[in-house]
Design a protein around this motif. Sequence first.
Motif, short mmCIF file in Angstrom:
data_model
loop_
_atom_site.label_atom_id
_atom_site.label_comp_id
_atom_site.label_asym_id
_atom_site.label_seq_id
_atom_site.Cartn_x
_atom_site.Cartn_y
_atom_site.Cartn_z
N HIS A 163 -44.57 -27.69 17.82
CA HIS A 163 -45.10 -26.41 17.30
C HIS A 163 -43.95 -25.31 17.32
CE1 HIS A 163 -49.15 -27.99 17.95
NE2 HIS A 163 -49.53 -27.16 16.98
N ASP A 164 -43.84 -24.64 16.22
CA ASP A 164 -42.71 -23.61 16.04
C ASP A 164 -41.15 -23.98 16.30
OD1 ASP A 164 -44.63 -21.68 15.73
OD2 ASP A 164 -44.21 -20.28 17.27
N PHE A 165 -40.89 -25.44 16.43
CA PHE A 165 -39.62 -25.83 16.48
C PHE A 165 -39.34 -26.05 15.05
CE2 PHE A 165 -40.30 -25.83 21.04
CZ PHE A 165 -39.12 -25.92 21.76
N ARG A 166 -38.53 -25.39 14.48
CA ARG A 166 -38.08 -25.59 13.08
C ARG A 166 -39.15 -25.51 12.17
NH1 ARG A 166 -32.71 -24.37 12.34
NH2 ARG A 166 -32.68 -25.80 10.41
N THR A 216 -45.20 -20.61 10.46
CA THR A 216 -46.45 -20.63 11.04
C THR A 216 -47.38 -21.52 10.15
OG1 THR A 216 -46.32 -18.34 12.09
CG2 THR A 216 -48.56 -19.11 11.10
N LEU A 217 -47.21 -21.43 8.85
CA LEU A 217 -48.12 -22.47 8.23
C LEU A 217 -47.77 -23.79 8.47
CD1 LEU A 217 -47.62 -20.57 4.75
CD2 LEU A 217 -49.47 -20.53 6.34
N HIS A 218 -46.59 -24.26 8.96
CA HIS A 218 -46.26 -25.71 9.26
C HIS A 218 -47.06 -25.84 10.69
CE1 HIS A 218 -42.15 -25.67 7.00
NE2 HIS A 218 -43.19 -26.14 6.34
N SER A 219 -46.89 -25.02 11.47
CA SER A 219 -47.55 -25.17 12.76
C SER A 219 -49.19 -25.24 12.74
CB SER A 219 -47.32 -24.10 13.81
OG SER A 219 -45.83 -24.25 14.06
N LYS A 265 -47.15 -18.82 21.46
CA LYS A 265 -46.17 -19.10 20.51
C LYS A 265 -46.12 -18.31 19.21
CE LYS A 265 -43.95 -23.52 21.75
NZ LYS A 265 -43.59 -24.63 21.41
N ASP A 266 -45.10 -18.02 18.41
CA ASP A 266 -44.94 -17.00 17.62
C ASP A 266 -46.08 -17.35 16.52
OD1 ASP A 266 -43.12 -15.65 18.64
OD2 ASP A 266 -41.45 -16.62 17.35
N PHE A 267 -46.53 -18.68 16.15
CA PHE A 267 -47.39 -18.96 15.10
C PHE A 267 -48.74 -18.31 15.41
CE2 PHE A 267 -48.89 -22.59 17.58
CZ PHE A 267 -50.24 -22.73 17.21
N ILE A 268 -49.26 -18.39 16.67
CA ILE A 268 -50.28 -17.58 17.30
C ILE A 268 -50.29 -16.08 17.08
CG2 ILE A 268 -51.75 -17.20 19.21
CD1 ILE A 268 -51.10 -19.84 20.26
N LEU A 273 -46.93 -10.34 22.01
CA LEU A 273 -46.74 -11.51 22.92
C LEU A 273 -47.68 -11.20 24.10
CD1 LEU A 273 -45.28 -14.03 24.12
CD2 LEU A 273 -43.57 -12.54 25.06
N PRO A 274 -47.86 -10.21 24.81
CA PRO A 274 -48.63 -9.78 25.87
C PRO A 274 -50.14 -10.10 25.47
CG PRO A 274 -47.28 -8.07 25.69
CD PRO A 274 -47.12 -8.75 24.49
N ASP A 275 -50.55 -10.10 24.28
CA ASP A 275 -51.99 -10.29 23.64
C ASP A 275 -52.25 -11.58 23.08
OD1 ASP A 275 -52.05 -7.45 24.27
OD2 ASP A 275 -51.19 -7.01 22.50
N ARG A 276 -51.69 -12.57 23.32
CA ARG A 276 -51.95 -13.99 23.02
C ARG A 276 -52.52 -14.63 23.67
NH1 ARG A 276 -45.82 -14.72 20.29
NH2 ARG A 276 -45.79 -12.98 19.08
N VAL A 277 -53.01 -14.34 24.90
CA VAL A 277 -53.48 -15.35 25.97
C VAL A 277 -54.73 -15.94 25.48
CG1 VAL A 277 -54.42 -15.58 28.40
CG2 VAL A 277 -52.47 -14.28 27.98
N ASP A 278 -55.80 -15.18 24.88
CA ASP A 278 -56.87 -15.66 24.61
C ASP A 278 -57.01 -16.31 23.35
OD1 ASP A 278 -58.22 -14.11 26.65
OD2 ASP A 278 -58.90 -12.45 25.27
#
Length: 286
Positions: free
Chosen positions: A188-191, A194-197, A221-224, A232-237
């Motif tokens: 995920h996210d490697f090359r 977001t649509l790919h992931s 990750k960024d796609f989330i 970034l700090p708000d992506r846990v849930d």
Amino acid sequence: MSLRNRTFDFDREVAVMAIVNRTPDSFYDQGATFALESAVAHALDHVADGADILDVGGVKAGPGEEVTAQEELDRIIPFVERFRDRSDAVLSIDTFRPSVADAALRAGADIINDTSGLADPDLAPTVARFRDAGLVLMHSGGQIRTRPYRNHYVPDATTAIVADLSGLVEQAVAAGVDASKLIVDPGHDFRKNTLHSLEITRRLGELSALGHPVLVALSNKDFIGESLDLDLPDRVDASIGAAVTSVMLGARLVRVHETLATKRAVMMAEVIMGWREPARAWRGMA
């Protein structure tokens, strides 16, 4: 799959792989566990919280300052030695270098997590020399430690990723790695944008059809972040939600920063799917 003192039944079991960064510039913790004692303590906390596997990296996955092989060894090997003095938990090393893989496995690691997609052809033969070692094959999508820029997959991302990983499996087996010790990761996210992931997540069943346990490394990750417009700090849930969804769609290992919450979430998924018995079932039974 047997690794060290554990046997995982990935037909009915999910393994939580906890992240430990021995880097000063990791995207998530910005070096909070770079110091050796901090890294070991963090790893032991993950074990206490229920981590099944620890994944330790000495080089940031994304773009950053160059880290020589010797610098990576200096970050990884003392950790493996110190951790092995304290725990017998399954230990994975995130590296693309055969020299680091060899030294880490000799020091007591159990898995090599290669995020480069066997960019170095000597990596698989190196792992093969250790009969009991596992190997994670990740779809890197191109040059490592770079950001994706308008990557295009033909005919679509999932089909291309599955084909590439099938080729990596063949390459690893031909090099002597035991096929029963292989794990595949769509990267995920490697090359990937977001649509790919998102697409590969929806179609994880096609990846699991390769016959090897599927690892998803999607924590924070960024796609989330882009999917829900979260910093970034708000992506846990959302990361925990993505992990559970991935399990329902075919993943059997989830690589995470937040072990305890994720472990409880995937255990609940195991109970719902009938893979795990409830701890108790008293309600309405008296």
